[in-house]
Design an enzyme around this catalytic site. Structure first.
Site, PDB file in Angstrom:
ATOM      1  N   ALA A   2     -48.794 -95.542  -0.571  1.00  0.00           N
ATOM      2  CA  ALA A   2     -47.569 -94.976   0.014  1.00  0.00           C
ATOM      3  C   ALA A   2     -47.924 -93.728   0.808  1.00  0.00           C
ATOM      4  O   ALA A   2     -48.022 -92.624   0.265  1.00  0.00           O
ATOM      5  CB  ALA A   2     -46.554 -94.644  -1.080  1.00  0.00           C
ATOM      6  N   GLY A   3     -48.195 -93.934   2.088  1.00  0.00           N
ATOM      7  CA  GLY A   3     -48.489 -92.824   2.993  1.00  0.00           C
ATOM      8  C   GLY A   3     -47.355 -92.727   3.985  1.00  0.00           C
ATOM      9  O   GLY A   3     -46.332 -92.082   3.716  1.00  0.00           O
ATOM     10  N   ILE A  48     -53.320 -84.549  -2.526  1.00  0.00           N
ATOM     11  CA  ILE A  48     -52.309 -83.505  -2.698  1.00  0.00           C
ATOM     12  C   ILE A  48     -52.915 -82.117  -2.417  1.00  0.00           C
ATOM     13  O   ILE A  48     -53.818 -81.666  -3.131  1.00  0.00           O
ATOM     14  CB  ILE A  48     -51.683 -83.567  -4.117  1.00  0.00           C
ATOM     15  N   GLU A  54     -48.174 -84.611   6.655  1.00  0.00           N
ATOM     16  CA  GLU A  54     -46.706 -84.426   6.713  1.00  0.00           C
ATOM     17  C   GLU A  54     -46.061 -85.413   7.690  1.00  0.00           C
ATOM     18  O   GLU A  54     -45.078 -85.094   8.371  1.00  0.00           O
ATOM     19  CB  GLU A  54     -46.342 -82.971   6.985  1.00  0.00           C
ATOM     20  N   THR A  97     -47.398 -88.507  -1.628  1.00  0.00           N
ATOM     21  CA  THR A  97     -48.336 -89.549  -1.195  1.00  0.00           C
ATOM     22  C   THR A  97     -49.054 -90.234  -2.363  1.00  0.00           C
ATOM     23  O   THR A  97     -49.400 -89.595  -3.354  1.00  0.00           O
ATOM     24  CB  THR A  97     -49.386 -88.906  -0.264  1.00  0.00           C
ATOM     25  N   THR A 111     -47.659 -88.857  10.118  1.00  0.00           N
ATOM     26  CA  THR A 111     -48.497 -88.974  11.322  1.00  0.00           C
ATOM     27  C   THR A 111     -47.627 -88.766  12.565  1.00  0.00           C
ATOM     28  O   THR A 111     -46.399 -88.946  12.519  1.00  0.00           O
ATOM     29  CB  THR A 111     -49.131 -90.376  11.428  1.00  0.00           C
ATOM     30  N   PHE A 142     -46.783 -80.174  -3.380  1.00  0.00           N
ATOM     31  CA  PHE A 142     -45.778 -81.238  -3.209  1.00  0.00           C
ATOM     32  C   PHE A 142     -46.470 -82.586  -3.389  1.00  0.00           C
ATOM     33  O   PHE A 142     -47.467 -82.861  -2.713  1.00  0.00           O
ATOM     34  CB  PHE A 142     -45.190 -81.130  -1.800  1.00  0.00           C
TER      35      PHE A 142
HETATM   36  N1  COS Z   1     -32.698 -86.733   6.039  1.00  0.00           N
HETATM   37  C1  COS Z   1     -31.781 -87.315   5.250  1.00  0.00           C
HETATM   38  N2  COS Z   1     -31.813 -88.624   4.945  1.00  0.00           N
HETATM   39  C2  COS Z   1     -32.812 -89.369   5.454  1.00  0.00           C
HETATM   40  C3  COS Z   1     -33.799 -88.829   6.279  1.00  0.00           C
HETATM   41  C4  COS Z   1     -33.720 -87.446   6.577  1.00  0.00           C
HETATM   42  N3  COS Z   1     -34.623 -86.855   7.342  1.00  0.00           N
HETATM   43  N4  COS Z   1     -34.664 -89.802   6.633  1.00  0.00           N
HETATM   44  C5  COS Z   1     -34.227 -90.929   6.059  1.00  0.00           C
HETATM   45  N5  COS Z   1     -33.112 -90.670   5.332  1.00  0.00           N
HETATM   46  C6  COS Z   1     -32.302 -91.618   4.576  1.00  0.00           C
HETATM   47  C7  COS Z   1     -31.805 -92.742   5.462  1.00  0.00           C
HETATM   48  O1  COS Z   1     -30.591 -92.401   6.082  1.00  0.00           O
HETATM   49  C8  COS Z   1     -31.647 -93.863   4.481  1.00  0.00           C
HETATM   50  O2  COS Z   1     -30.440 -93.685   3.758  1.00  0.00           O
HETATM   51  P1  COS Z   1     -29.525 -94.948   3.333  1.00  0.00           P
HETATM   52  O3  COS Z   1     -30.355 -95.718   2.356  1.00  0.00           O
HETATM   53  O4  COS Z   1     -28.325 -94.315   2.751  1.00  0.00           O
HETATM   54  O5  COS Z   1     -29.287 -95.715   4.611  1.00  0.00           O
HETATM   55  C9  COS Z   1     -32.799 -93.643   3.502  1.00  0.00           C
HETATM   56  O6  COS Z   1     -33.139 -92.267   3.607  1.00  0.00           O
HETATM   57  C10 COS Z   1     -33.989 -94.507   3.815  1.00  0.00           C
HETATM   58  O7  COS Z   1     -34.354 -94.210   5.170  1.00  0.00           O
HETATM   59  P2  COS Z   1     -35.168 -95.232   6.081  1.00  0.00           P
HETATM   60  O8  COS Z   1     -34.555 -96.597   5.965  1.00  0.00           O
HETATM   61  O9  COS Z   1     -35.309 -94.630   7.432  1.00  0.00           O
HETATM   62  O10 COS Z   1     -36.568 -95.237   5.300  1.00  0.00           O
HETATM   63  P3  COS Z   1     -37.926 -95.957   5.648  1.00  0.00           P
HETATM   64  O11 COS Z   1     -38.465 -96.485   4.369  1.00  0.00           O
HETATM   65  O12 COS Z   1     -37.779 -96.886   6.809  1.00  0.00           O
HETATM   66  O13 COS Z   1     -38.909 -94.747   6.047  1.00  0.00           O
HETATM   67  C11 COS Z   1     -39.858 -92.960   7.341  1.00  0.00           C
HETATM   68  C12 COS Z   1     -38.616 -93.782   6.945  1.00  0.00           C
HETATM   69  C13 COS Z   1     -40.980 -93.822   7.897  1.00  0.00           C
HETATM   70  C14 COS Z   1     -39.375 -92.014   8.396  1.00  0.00           C
HETATM   71  C15 COS Z   1     -40.339 -92.188   6.109  1.00  0.00           C
HETATM   72  O14 COS Z   1     -40.916 -93.055   5.171  1.00  0.00           O
HETATM   73  C16 COS Z   1     -41.370 -91.109   6.451  1.00  0.00           C
HETATM   74  O15 COS Z   1     -40.994 -89.999   6.855  1.00  0.00           O
HETATM   75  N6  COS Z   1     -42.650 -91.407   6.284  1.00  0.00           N
HETATM   76  C17 COS Z   1     -43.701 -90.410   6.443  1.00  0.00           C
HETATM   77  C18 COS Z   1     -43.858 -89.716   5.152  1.00  0.00           C
HETATM   78  C19 COS Z   1     -44.730 -88.534   5.265  1.00  0.00           C
HETATM   79  O16 COS Z   1     -44.441 -87.602   6.007  1.00  0.00           O
HETATM   80  N7  COS Z   1     -45.805 -88.563   4.497  1.00  0.00           N
HETATM   81  C20 COS Z   1     -46.703 -87.475   4.474  1.00  0.00           C
HETATM   82  C21 COS Z   1     -46.929 -87.106   3.071  1.00  0.00           C
HETATM   83  S1  COS Z   1     -46.051 -85.797   2.524  1.00  0.00           S
HETATM   84  S2  COS Z   1     -47.281 -84.342   2.948  1.00  0.00           S
END
Ligand code: COS
Length: 385
Positions: free
Chosen positions: A129-130, A156, A363, A125, A365, A122
Site C-alpha cells: 500500500a503505497g 516510516i 507523501e 505506507t 508520487t 506517521f
Molecule cells: N480529503 C477528504 N476526503 C478525501 C480526500 C481528501 N483529500 N481524498 C479522498 N477523499 C475521500 C473521497 O471523497 C472518498 O470518499 P467517499 O468514499 O465518501 O466517496 C474516499 O476518500 C476514497 O477516495 P478515493 O476513491 O479517491 O480513493 P482511492 O483509493 O482512489 O485513492 C488516492 C485516492 C490515490 C488519491 C490516495 O490513495 C492517495 O493519496 N494515495 C497516495 C498516498 C500517499 O501519499 N502515500 C505516501 C505515503 S504517506 S508519507
C-alpha cells in the site's frame, strides 16, 4: 522578490537560517556518509521552539501556520534535506492529532511535541500500500476497551526515533477506504517494535524503518476521530503536509543554485570564468526563474491554507508537484554547471541531487498528485455545468 513576510516571519527565517548555516552545513556530509540521525540538531531546533511553530498556543506552541512552517522547512532544506525531512516528518505525524484529536489527546500529546521533547512519525505506507493508500493490510480489531493491532508499516520516516506514532489500520477491511481507522501509538507499547532500517540513496541523515505490530494493544481512547475515518484522516493530513514537501523542493533548489553560481564565478575555462559564457548564463537564469516561480506558488498556497480555506487538496498537490519537480531539475542542472566537480563529494551538490529525488516520490508520487489535481478539476468543471 519580496514576499512581504511579517517581522515575526523574518525572525523565524533568520533563526532557521542560522541553525542551518551554523549547525547543519558543517556536519551534513558526515551525517550523509554515516547515515546518522541528527539528534543534536533536533535538540537545537527544539531549543529554538521550531517544533512548536504550528502547534496552537494553548498547547505550548507558537500558534503559527503553513507559511511559518514552510519558511523553516525551506531554510533547513537549503542546507540538508535529510535534516529537514526529520523535522518536517514531525509535522506530518502531528497533523492527525491537530486535525482530529480530542481535547484530551491534544492535552496529552501536543505540549511534548511543541517542546520538541518527543518526535512524531506517521504510519500509513505498507509493502502493498503505497500509492494505493486504501490497500493497507494492518488490522485493528476491537477487544474490550482496546484495539489489537497487527501488521507491518514500511518506509516510516522518524521510525524508531519518534516517541509518538499516528497509525492507519483497517478496522473493517471489507469496507475498503471507509474501513480504515487512525490511532495514536506510543513507543514502548507491548507488541510494537521496529523492523528493518532502510539504506537509502539520499536523505540519509533521516531515519526510515519498519514499524512492526504484533498483537499490540492500544486503548480505545487512542483512536483519532471515529472508527472508519482513518482514510480521511490520512488524506486530510497529506493535504496539510504536502506544501511542506514543496518547501523542501524550493529549499534544496535554492541551495544547489547558490553553489552553482559560486562555482561558475570562480571556475576558469578558456581563460574566463565559466559564468561569462552564454550557455551557463542561460542555465543560471532558468534556475532563477524556476526557483522564483516555486517560491511564489509555495507561499501563496501556504497563505491560502492559513486563511482557513476548506478546499486545499488541489493547490497543495500543485505546490508539492511543481516545487519538487523544480527541486529535481535545479539540483540536476546545478550539478551540470559544475561538471565533474559537481559529481564529486567534495561539493554538496551531488548530495543535494541524490536527496531531491525522494521529494518526487514521498507523501504521494508526483504522478499521484497529478491524478489528485485532475480529480479536483473534474469535480470543479462538473459543478460549473
Ligand atoms: N480529503 C477528504 N476526503 C478525501 C480526500 C481528501 N483529500 N481524498 C479522498 N477523499 C475521500 C473521497 O471523497 C472518498 O470518499 P467517499 O468514499 O465518501 O466517496 C474516499 O476518500 C476514497 O477516495 P478515493 O476513491 O479517491 O480513493 P482511492 O483509493 O482512489 O485513492 C488516492 C485516492 C490515490 C488519491 C490516495 O490513495 C492517495 O493519496 N494515495 C497516495 C498516498 C500517499 O501519499 N502515500 C505516501 C505515503 S504517506 S508519507
Amino acid at each position: 522578490m519580496d514576499y512581504f513576510f511579517t517581522e515575526e516571519q523574518l525572525m523565524i527565517r533568520d533563526l532557521a537560517r542560522q541553525i542551518a548555516e551554523e549547525r547543519v552545513v558543517p556536519v551534513r556530509a558526515e551525517l550523509d556518509e554515516k547515515e546518522e540521525f541528527p539528534k543534536d540538531i533536533m535538540k537545537v531546533i527544539a531549543q529554538a521552539d521550531l517544533f512548536g511553530l504550528f502547534v496552537p498556543e494553548q498547547y505550548g506552541g507558537l500558534g503559527k501556520g503553513a507559511v511559518e512552517l514552510c519558511i523553516a522547512v525551506e531554510e533547513l532544506s537549503r542546507a540538508c534535506l535529510g535534516v529537514s525531512t526529520s523535522y518536517a516528518a514531525n509535522a506530518l505525524g502531528t497533523f492527525p492529532i491537530l486535525l482530529f484529536g480530542t481535547d484530551a489527546q491534544k492535552n496529552n500529546y501536543l505540549p511534548d511535541i511543541a517542546a520538541g521533547k518527543k518526535l512524531v512519525a506517521f504510519g500509513l505506507t505498507e509493502a502493498n500500500a503505497g500509492s494505493d493508500a486504501a490497500g493497507i493490510q494492518t488490522t485493528a480489531v476491537k477487544d474490550g476497551d482496546d484495539y489489537i493491532l497487527n501488521g507491518t508499516k514500511q518506509w516510516i520516516t522518524n521510525g524508531s526515533e519518534a516517541e509518538i506514532y499516528t497509525i492507519i489500520a483497517m478496522t473493517d477491511r471489507a469496507k475498503g477506504a471507509r474501513g480504515a481507522s487512525a490511532f495514536i501509538v506510543d513507543k514502548g507499547m507491548p507488541g510494537f517494535t521496529f523492523g528493518k532500517k532502510e539504506k537509502k540513496m539520499g536523505i540519509r541523515a533521516s531515519v526510515t524503518c519498519e514499524l512492526v505490530f504484533d498483537n499490540c494493544r492500544v486503548p480505545k481512547e487512542n483512536i483519532l476521530g471515529k472508527e472508519g475515518m482513518g482514510f480521511i484522516v490520512a488524506m486530510k493530513t497529506l493535504d496539510q503536509s504536502r506544501i511542506g514537501v514543496g518547501a523542501q523542493g524550493l529549499g534544496v533548489a535554492q541551495g544547489a543554485f547558490e553553489e552553482a553560481v559560486k562555482f561558475a564565478k570562480t571556475r576558469i575555462q578558456f581563460e574566463k570564468p565559466i559564468i561569462s559564457f552564454q550557455a551557463i548564463q542561460h542555465m543560471i537564469a532558468d534556475m532563477a526563474i524556476e526557483i522564483e516561480a516555486a517560491r511564489a506558488l509555495i507561499y501563496s498556497v501556504a497563505r491560502f491554507i492559513d486563511s482557513g480555506a476548506k478546499e486545499i487538496t488541489k493547490p497543495s498537490a500543485m505546490a508539492k508537484t511543481f516545487a519538487t519537480d523544480i527541486g529535481m531539475k535545479v539540483t540536476t542542472n546545478a550539478l551540470q554547471v559544475m561538471g565533474g566537480s559537481g559529481y564529486m563529494r567534495d561539493y554538496p551538490v551531488e548530495k543535494m541531487m541524490r536527496d531531491a529525488k525522494i521529494l518526487q516520490i514521498y507523501e504521494g508520487t508526483n504522478q499521484i498528485q497529478r491524478n489528485v489535481i485532475c480529480q479536483s478539476l473534474i469535480k470543479e468543471f462538473s459543478r460549473m455545468k
